[in-house]
Design an enzyme around this catalytic site. Structure first.
Site, PDB file in Angstrom:
ATOM      1  N   PRO A 300      35.067  46.454  89.676  1.00 34.61           N
ATOM      2  CA  PRO A 300      36.034  46.541  88.588  1.00 34.61           C
ATOM      3  C   PRO A 300      36.761  45.214  88.373  1.00 34.61           C
ATOM      4  CG  PRO A 300      36.929  47.536  90.575  1.00 34.61           C
ATOM      5  CD  PRO A 300      35.494  47.172  90.882  1.00 34.61           C
ATOM      6  N   GLY A 301      36.903  44.820  87.138  1.00 31.73           N
ATOM      7  CA  GLY A 301      37.699  43.634  86.807  1.00 31.73           C
ATOM      8  C   GLY A 301      38.909  44.094  86.027  1.00 31.73           C
ATOM      9  N   CYS A 370      45.368  27.433  63.277  1.00 31.32           N
ATOM     10  CA  CYS A 370      44.861  27.191  61.935  1.00 31.32           C
ATOM     11  C   CYS A 370      43.521  27.898  61.739  1.00 31.32           C
ATOM     12  CB  CYS A 370      44.712  25.699  61.717  1.00 31.32           C
ATOM     13  SG  CYS A 370      46.223  24.822  62.057  1.00 31.32           S
TER      14      CYS A 370
HETATM   15  C1  LIG Z   1      32.415  41.463  83.709  1.00 29.30           C
HETATM   16  C2  LIG Z   1      31.706  42.067  84.832  1.00 29.30           C
HETATM   17  C3  LIG Z   1      32.332  43.017  85.636  1.00 29.30           C
HETATM   18  C4  LIG Z   1      33.704  43.546  85.354  1.00 29.30           C
HETATM   19  O1  LIG Z   1      33.744  44.297  84.185  1.00 29.30           O
HETATM   20  P1  LIG Z   1      35.099  45.051  83.795  1.00 29.30           P
HETATM   21  O2  LIG Z   1      34.800  45.664  82.488  1.00 29.30           O
HETATM   22  O3  LIG Z   1      36.153  43.990  83.715  1.00 29.30           O
HETATM   23  O4  LIG Z   1      35.379  46.034  84.879  1.00 29.30           O
HETATM   24  C5  LIG Z   1      31.644  43.498  86.741  1.00 29.30           C
HETATM   25  N1  LIG Z   1      30.399  43.066  87.022  1.00 29.30           N
HETATM   26  C6  LIG Z   1      29.768  42.154  86.263  1.00 29.30           C
HETATM   27  C7  LIG Z   1      28.413  41.715  86.634  1.00 29.30           C
HETATM   28  C8  LIG Z   1      30.384  41.629  85.148  1.00 29.30           C
HETATM   29  O5  LIG Z   1      29.749  40.738  84.401  1.00 29.30           O
END
Ligand SMILES: *Cc1c(COP(=O)(O)O)cnc(C)c1O
Length: 441
Positions: A300-301, A370
């Site tokens: 998760p990010g 702009c």
């Molecule tokens: C961007 C990404 C994530 C995280 O995705 P989220 O939508 O931010 O949870 C995890 N794994 C990979 C390989 C990604 O490219």
């Protein structure tokens, strides 16, 4: 009460309103924060980020046992202090560039726990990552596999590698961020037989240790069924590889993508329950297929950091074009939040210093760049009294805002201020005008 809070746009429980009608985040007054640090300002509630890490780790360990992993996809928010938090919380991380690796290194993050993604790692990237001991490479394709083998051979090491596969699932989300489909720029497709071919090649490479497979279905996924389908396809593939090649994967990385709330029409997702349902499914499926349960990871990010973040702006020009449209210009824009311009991302925008006034005016909240596409959000409901000097808050900006920020129009990037236990501090300072010319020779 909850309904009233929602009507006021208080989407999260760390938000409330002071007696003077000013928005508070984790009990801290927005106007005081803006006065102390200036605007535009990225605010992140560190206590909330840590709580999210703990609940994710707890759920993954409940569902998959002690070796289940949570890797923070650090492209969502990459700066030193975030990696310090991840280190302290026992989280793994994903990195996608030398810049992220360098930042994690500066934070003292143990890179053996890092996973190196990206669909096009250059030879320099591979060499830098290996030199600094990045634990696992996630190879996007065949060509990359050979490049990793070559560098590992040169260094006399064996490199752990996961293969990125595309399970062929369309998560029914924004096309531009749908990455799990066969025609994606990311990964090798299972359906076309390409994945199996790459596995065979990986197994033949002496300096590559193939630990397993990775997939990532997209972004903003609210339906846990997507993960069950992805796990289903991936586990079946593991069983096939066992039967056909005698290779049994140790590790299965199911990627990130869990949805977060930007606007009140989106649900609050219970991440623990999604993970537990995947856990139950994986156990049953492995038993049915007669394979060992692999070590399972999630990446998760957004869902770790997004709803901890709020951006504060100061309103400038308020322009009314009678019969057409109203505009509220703020002192930031696409340079600190490009996501509406990029793919129409929704956001909740609030009159931070006039929270209790009736919101009777519809306006587009726009930036100062702009570009007519420099829009934070359209059709925002604001008090008709809004004017120059009022604060405007945008919620859910903790992910992909600071990390996507630019210096277009030579606008300095805002600082990132962390809120922690009733205090605040800068984790990233504000860029100065001198910073902007420091690279010019
Ligand atoms: C961007 C990404 C994530 C995280 O995705 P989220 O939508 O931010 O949870 C995890 N794994 C990979 C390989 C990604 O490219």
């Amino acid at each position: 009460m909850e309904k009233d809070r929602e009507a006021l746009g208080l989407l999260f429980d760390h938000l409330d309103i002071g007696e003077d009608g000013v928005l508070r985040i984790a009990g801290q007054d927005c106007a005081a924060l803006a006065a102390r640090y200036g605007t535009p300002l990225y605010i992140m509630d560190e206590d909330r980020i840590r709580e999210r890490c703990r609940s994710y780790l707890g759920a993954v360990r409940d569902a998959f046992g002690a070796d289940g992993q949570v890797l923070f996809a650090s492209k969502a928010a990459s700066f030193k202090h975030i990696y310090e938090i991840m280190k302290e919380e026992g989280m793994g991380i994903d990195v996608v560039s030398c810049g992220e690796i360098r930042t994690a290194l500066a934070a003292g993050y143990p890179l053996s726990k890092a996973y190196f993604h990206s669909n096009n790692k250059t030879d320099e990237d591979i060499s830098y990552a290996m030199a600094h001991g990045v634990g696992t490479f996630v190879a996007d394709n065949e060509e990359e596999l050979y490049a990793v083998e070559k560098e590992a051979m040169k260094r006399g090491v064996t490199q752990k590698v996961l293969l990125r596969l595309t399970p062929g699932i369309d998560p029914h989300t924004f096309e531009a961020v749908a990455t799990g489909r066969v025609d994606s720029k990311f990964g090798s497709a299972i359906e076309t037989g390409q994945a199996e071919q790459v596995v065979k090649e990986a197994l033949a490479l002496p300096h590559v240790r193939l630990t397993g497979f990775h997939c990532h279905v997209g972004s903003q996924v609210f339906d846990s069924g997507i993960y069950l389908r992805a796990a289903d396809v991936m586990l079946s593939f593991i069983a096939e590889m066992k039967a056909r090649l005698g290779y049994e994967a140790e590790e299965l990385d199911l990627g990130g993508s869990l949805g977060v709330r930007y606007v009140k029409t989106q649900p609050v997702l219970d991440y623990g329950s999604v993970i537990r349902s995947v856990g139950a499914f994986v156990r049953e499926k492995c038993a049915g297929l007669g394979i060992r349960m692999p070590r399972v990871s999630f990446e998760p990010g957004r869902s770790i950091v997004a709803d901890s973040g709020v951006t504060l702006y100061t309103a400038g020009t308020v322009k009314r074009i009678p019969g057409y449209k109203n505009y509220i210009s703020v002192d930031g824009g696409m340079t600190d939040n490009v996501r509406y311009a990029l793919y129409g991302a929704p956001y909740t925008v609030l009159p931070a210093t006039k929270m209790t006034e009736p919101r009777t005016m519809k306006a587009s909240v726009v930036g100062r760049c702009c570009e007519s596409g420099d829009i934070i959000q359209e059709d925002v409901e604001m008090p008709a009294s809004i004017r120059r000097g009022d604060l405007v808050a945008v919620l859910t900006t903790g992910a992909y805002n600071y990390s996507m920020a630019s210096n277009y129009n030579r606008i300095p990037r805002p600082p990132v201020v962390m809120l922690k236990g009733g205090t605040s501090f800068e984790a990233v300072r504000r860029e100065t005008l001198d910073d902007l010319v420091r690279l010019d020779v």
